[in-house]
Motif scaffolding. Sequence first.
Motif, mmCIF file in Angstrom:
data_model
loop_
_atom_site.group_PDB
_atom_site.id
_atom_site.type_symbol
_atom_site.label_atom_id
_atom_site.label_comp_id
_atom_site.label_asym_id
_atom_site.label_seq_id
_atom_site.Cartn_x
_atom_site.Cartn_y
_atom_site.Cartn_z
ATOM 1 N N ALA A 38 4.446 7.776 0.278
ATOM 2 C CA ALA A 38 5.273 7.874 -0.924
ATOM 3 C C ALA A 38 5.599 9.318 -1.250
ATOM 4 C CB ALA A 38 4.560 7.199 -2.099
ATOM 5 N N CYS A 39 6.343 9.930 -0.345
ATOM 6 C CA CYS A 39 6.705 11.333 -0.513
ATOM 7 C C CYS A 39 8.005 11.580 0.237
ATOM 8 C CB CYS A 39 5.599 12.232 0.020
ATOM 9 S SG CYS A 39 5.897 13.996 -0.250
ATOM 10 N N THR A 40 9.001 12.088 -0.461
ATOM 11 C CA THR A 40 10.275 12.374 0.203
ATOM 12 C C THR A 40 10.188 13.679 0.983
ATOM 13 O OG1 THR A 40 11.216 11.562 -1.903
ATOM 14 C CG2 THR A 40 12.749 12.124 -0.165
ATOM 15 N N SER A 41 9.847 14.760 0.291
ATOM 16 C CA SER A 41 9.862 16.072 0.937
ATOM 17 C C SER A 41 8.831 16.178 2.052
ATOM 18 C CB SER A 41 9.636 17.175 -0.094
ATOM 19 O OG SER A 41 8.418 16.987 -0.793
ATOM 20 N N GLY A 42 7.695 15.498 1.897
ATOM 21 C CA GLY A 42 6.656 15.539 2.916
ATOM 22 C C GLY A 42 6.958 14.662 4.105
ATOM 23 N N SER A 43 8.130 14.018 4.108
ATOM 24 C CA SER A 43 8.576 13.277 5.289
ATOM 25 C C SER A 43 9.817 13.927 5.881
ATOM 26 C CB SER A 43 8.812 11.794 4.956
ATOM 27 O OG SER A 43 9.530 11.611 3.755
ATOM 28 N N PRO A 96 2.613 -2.374 9.367
ATOM 29 C CA PRO A 96 3.916 -1.704 9.311
ATOM 30 C C PRO A 96 3.872 -0.527 8.345
ATOM 31 C CG PRO A 96 4.185 -4.083 9.147
ATOM 32 C CD PRO A 96 2.706 -3.807 9.037
ATOM 33 N N ALA A 97 4.576 0.552 8.704
ATOM 34 C CA ALA A 97 4.554 1.764 7.889
ATOM 35 C C ALA A 97 5.939 2.380 7.814
ATOM 36 C CB ALA A 97 3.563 2.780 8.465
ATOM 37 N N SER A 98 6.146 3.145 6.763
ATOM 38 C CA SER A 98 7.406 3.863 6.588
ATOM 39 C C SER A 98 7.136 5.029 5.642
ATOM 40 C CB SER A 98 8.506 2.932 6.050
ATOM 41 O OG SER A 98 9.765 3.581 6.056
ATOM 42 N N SER A 99 8.214 5.686 5.212
ATOM 43 C CA SER A 99 8.098 6.789 4.262
ATOM 44 C C SER A 99 9.269 6.739 3.297
ATOM 45 C CB SER A 99 8.080 8.136 4.994
ATOM 46 O OG SER A 99 9.350 8.401 5.572
ATOM 47 N N THR A 100 9.183 7.517 2.251
ATOM 48 C CA THR A 100 10.238 7.511 1.235
ATOM 49 C C THR A 100 11.565 7.980 1.806
ATOM 50 O OG1 THR A 100 8.598 7.898 -0.495
ATOM 51 C CG2 THR A 100 10.878 8.362 -1.053
ATOM 52 N N SER A 101 11.554 8.932 2.719
ATOM 53 C CA SER A 101 12.821 9.398 3.297
ATOM 54 C C SER A 101 13.533 8.273 4.038
ATOM 55 C CB SER A 101 12.571 10.579 4.234
ATOM 56 O OG SER A 101 12.163 11.713 3.515
ATOM 57 N N PHE A 102 12.807 7.516 4.854
ATOM 58 C CA PHE A 102 13.433 6.376 5.531
ATOM 59 C C PHE A 102 13.831 5.307 4.521
ATOM 60 C CE2 PHE A 102 10.999 8.034 9.256
ATOM 61 C CZ PHE A 102 12.097 8.293 10.056
ATOM 62 N N ALA A 103 13.059 5.177 3.449
ATOM 63 C CA ALA A 103 13.403 4.206 2.419
ATOM 64 C C ALA A 103 14.784 4.502 1.832
ATOM 65 C CB ALA A 103 12.349 4.212 1.307
ATOM 66 N N VAL A 138 12.870 3.355 -4.422
ATOM 67 C CA VAL A 138 13.127 2.976 -3.030
ATOM 68 C C VAL A 138 11.840 2.855 -2.234
ATOM 69 C CG1 VAL A 138 15.441 3.988 -3.044
ATOM 70 C CG2 VAL A 138 13.522 5.339 -2.158
ATOM 71 N N THR A 139 10.808 3.593 -2.628
ATOM 72 C CA THR A 139 9.528 3.510 -1.923
ATOM 73 C C THR A 139 8.929 2.117 -2.055
ATOM 74 O OG1 THR A 139 9.099 5.873 -2.220
ATOM 75 C CG2 THR A 139 7.191 4.470 -1.812
ATOM 76 N N VAL A 140 8.950 1.562 -3.264
ATOM 77 C CA VAL A 140 8.437 0.205 -3.464
ATOM 78 C C VAL A 140 9.337 -0.805 -2.772
ATOM 79 C CG1 VAL A 140 7.885 -1.558 -5.174
ATOM 80 C CG2 VAL A 140 7.257 0.829 -5.597
ATOM 81 N N TRP A 141 10.649 -0.608 -2.865
ATOM 82 C CA TRP A 141 11.574 -1.519 -2.179
ATOM 83 C C TRP A 141 11.314 -1.530 -0.673
ATOM 84 C CZ3 TRP A 141 15.250 -0.536 1.584
ATOM 85 C CH2 TRP A 141 16.124 -1.589 1.868
ATOM 86 N N GLU A 142 11.045 -0.361 -0.103
ATOM 87 C CA GLU A 142 10.782 -0.268 1.336
ATOM 88 C C GLU A 142 9.513 -1.023 1.711
ATOM 89 O OE1 GLU A 142 11.545 1.745 5.260
ATOM 90 O OE2 GLU A 142 12.626 0.696 3.672
ATOM 91 N N GLY A 162 0.810 -1.206 0.000
ATOM 92 C CA GLY A 162 0.000 0.000 0.000
ATOM 93 C C GLY A 162 0.847 1.261 0.000
ATOM 94 N N PHE A 163 0.420 2.243 -0.775
ATOM 95 C CA PHE A 163 1.153 3.504 -0.874
ATOM 96 C C PHE A 163 0.180 4.673 -0.794
ATOM 97 C CE2 PHE A 163 3.413 0.226 -3.156
ATOM 98 C CZ PHE A 163 4.698 0.322 -2.617
ATOM 99 N N LEU A 164 0.525 5.644 0.030
ATOM 100 C CA LEU A 164 -0.182 6.915 0.063
ATOM 101 C C LEU A 164 0.637 7.890 -0.765
ATOM 102 C CD1 LEU A 164 -1.154 7.120 3.842
ATOM 103 C CD2 LEU A 164 -2.660 6.569 1.912
ATOM 104 N N TYR A 165 0.077 8.322 -1.884
ATOM 105 C CA TYR A 165 0.815 9.134 -2.843
ATOM 106 C C TYR A 165 0.199 10.533 -2.912
ATOM 107 C CZ TYR A 165 3.321 10.472 -7.062
ATOM 108 O OH TYR A 165 4.134 11.122 -7.955
#
Length: 243
Positions: free
Chosen positions: A74-79, A101-108, A213-217, A5-8
């Motif tokens: 799924a947002c780098t700047s918004g994280s 489980p959750a994460s963001s693009t920056s952590f990815a 990296v978002t999909v990989w994460e 799942g991705f929040l874009y």
Amino acid sequence: MTALGFLYPGHSGEDDYPRIEQLLGSDIRVDLVHTDTGEDTHRADALLDMGSSARLAADVEELRHAGAEAVVWACTSGSFAHGWDGAHEQVRALAATAGMPASSTSFAFAHAVRELRARRVAIGATYPQDVAALFADFLRAAGLEVVAVRGAGVGTAAEAATWGEAEVLALARSADHPDAEVLLLPGTALHTAACIPALEKEVGKPVLTANQVTVWEALRLADRRVNAPELGALFTREPLVQA
């Protein structure tokens, strides 16, 4: 079947996701839900609002009903705009709301650099230089050494989404540094899924891009490893990072 799942945020570079799903070539399903971005601008206050817990919580229910096993913002700047501690709180709140489980693009990005056994990175961002510098600060907080930061001065995600392969390759060339082990191209508005091998050939080292990296994460969170050479060095290595 593994459902990711991705929040874009909004609508810009989201067509990278079905392309990546196809390139994975396995029983992976990519579910994308679009969040309300508010004001589309690469300005710190707007980025904080775009990644607020309330905005993310408003759309996560759809992913839970779709059967997602993990969710990534799924947002780098918004994280990274929230800073290291704020980005952790953002992810904790998202995981609690989503019940997965959750994460963001920056952590990815940070996890993916570790996956490649690297530490020194260069950044090539479409953002203005001051926003690109915030990403560098985030990565330093993750224990990485940022040897170069290049901000291209693009003010909105909509504008970044208009860039084609030629502009992305030019950004990579201008941002790379001989001391960097990996080149990072943040911004999920940037279309990169079709040109990662070309990018890596151009700079002669692994290149990590935001949607990649978002999909990989999400796969990492779901404990799935997929070999997909067309998605670059990150998808052709044995797993090194643990949850």
